[in-house]
Design a protein around this motif. Sequence first.
Motif, PDB file in Angstrom:
ATOM      1  N   THR A   1       0.838  -1.200   0.000  1.00 25.74           N
ATOM      2  CA  THR A   1       0.000   0.000   0.000  1.00 25.74           C
ATOM      3  C   THR A   1       0.871   1.248   0.000  1.00 25.74           C
ATOM      4  OG1 THR A   1      -1.777  -1.150   1.193  1.00 25.74           O
ATOM      5  CG2 THR A   1      -1.788   1.250   1.260  1.00 25.74           C
TER       6      THR A   1
ATOM      7  N   LEU B   1       1.511   4.278  -3.043  1.00 24.29           N
ATOM      8  CA  LEU B   1       1.261   5.682  -2.724  1.00 24.29           C
ATOM      9  C   LEU B   1       2.526   6.529  -2.912  1.00 24.29           C
ATOM     10  CD1 LEU B   1      -0.978   5.217   0.441  1.00 24.29           C
ATOM     11  CD2 LEU B   1      -1.687   6.293  -1.711  1.00 24.29           C
TER      12      LEU B   1
ATOM     13  N   GLN C   1       3.569   9.798  -5.698  1.00 23.44           N
ATOM     14  CA  GLN C   1       3.490  11.000  -4.868  1.00 23.44           C
ATOM     15  C   GLN C   1       2.936  12.176  -5.670  1.00 23.44           C
ATOM     16  OE1 GLN C   1       6.685  12.163  -2.210  1.00 23.44           O
ATOM     17  NE2 GLN C   1       7.520  10.082  -2.261  1.00 23.44           N
TER      18      GLN C   1
ATOM     19  N   VAL D   1      -4.490   8.072  -5.533  1.00 18.76           N
ATOM     20  CA  VAL D   1      -4.578   6.650  -5.851  1.00 18.76           C
ATOM     21  C   VAL D   1      -5.931   6.148  -5.340  1.00 18.76           C
ATOM     22  CG1 VAL D   1      -3.515   4.379  -5.591  1.00 18.76           C
ATOM     23  CG2 VAL D   1      -2.085   6.430  -5.600  1.00 18.76           C
TER      24      VAL D   1
ATOM     25  N   LEU E   1      -5.399   0.533  -5.238  1.00 17.56           N
ATOM     26  CA  LEU E   1      -4.690  -0.025  -4.092  1.00 17.56           C
ATOM     27  C   LEU E   1      -5.037  -1.499  -3.896  1.00 17.56           C
ATOM     28  CD1 LEU E   1      -5.022   2.993  -1.663  1.00 17.56           C
ATOM     29  CD2 LEU E   1      -2.871   2.052  -2.540  1.00 17.56           C
TER      30      LEU E   1
ATOM     31  N   ILE F   1      -0.361  10.370   4.959  1.00 14.26           N
ATOM     32  CA  ILE F   1      -1.351  10.033   3.923  1.00 14.26           C
ATOM     33  C   ILE F   1      -2.592  10.894   4.094  1.00 14.26           C
ATOM     34  CG2 ILE F   1      -2.764   8.190   2.916  1.00 14.26           C
ATOM     35  CD1 ILE F   1      -0.736   6.182   4.062  1.00 14.26           C
TER      36      ILE F   1
ATOM     37  N   TYR G   1      -6.668   8.107  -1.893  1.00 16.83           N
ATOM     38  CA  TYR G   1      -5.634   8.589  -0.977  1.00 16.83           C
ATOM     39  C   TYR G   1      -4.439   9.104  -1.782  1.00 16.83           C
ATOM     40  CZ  TYR G   1      -8.271   5.642   2.270  1.00 16.83           C
ATOM     41  OH  TYR G   1      -9.271   5.053   3.011  1.00 16.83           O
ATOM     42  N   ARG G   2      -3.670   9.959  -1.144  1.00 16.57           N
ATOM     43  CA  ARG G   2      -2.407  10.395  -1.733  1.00 16.57           C
ATOM     44  C   ARG G   2      -1.426  10.738  -0.616  1.00 16.57           C
ATOM     45  NH1 ARG G   2      -1.785  15.772  -0.988  1.00 16.57           N
ATOM     46  NH2 ARG G   2      -3.643  17.097  -0.870  1.00 16.57           N
TER      47      ARG G   2
END
Length: 227
Positions: free
Chosen positions: A157, A161, A165, A169, A174, A206, A214-215
């Motif tokens: 995971t 990510l 960057q 995502v 994921l 995160i 998420y990023r």
Amino acid sequence: MNLLLVEDDTMLAEALCAGLRAHGFRVDTAGDAALARTALVEHDFDAVLLDLGLPGSSGLSVLSYLRGRYDATPVIILTARDKLSDRIAGLDAGADDYIVKPFQPDELFARLRAVMRRTQGRVSPVLSWHNIVLDPARREVTRDGAAVSLSAHEFRTLLLLMERQGRVVTREQLEEAVYGSSGTIESNTIAVYVHQLRRKLGEQLIVTVHGQGYRISNGVASGGASA
């Protein structure tokens, strides 16, 4: 050394396993591409011995899947395909070596040792974010120089990510990276891994992008975030 042997010929697989184990290797087996991908998701291997002529899907699809996950695990192709074009295709797809069947077991053992010597010194991109460093080749993560213990799923995971960057995502992406498929696991599973990563590496790492995914944070935030 823990190996994954991907071979659909049962008799050949049994003979290879016996020889490898007699030389001190630990060996898991998979008879098709789907089982191989599952094994690669669930376990870490020191090297993969990969047949190309698998039922359903070619061994090259397994190799492509592995390299697509930024996994540098050494791969030796074992195949009866002896055309130059096949060897070139396998090596260009990311294989570390290529052995044409039939071969002598001692040759395989020697090639395994040679591949491991080469790959132990391989230079791979190291990903970093402020005080956090992720080394894909060594599968190590450090925070302020101290090693951080992550599960295999947490590591994958974080790897995706950090590789992306600045970009969002999605949960589906994921799931694909962690499990090899999406839509077949509990809806909050990725959120659990994100929570664990925040707990181990800092709440500010995160960012949740609601409705999207998420990023990795663009900077150090003062507060936490919820998954």
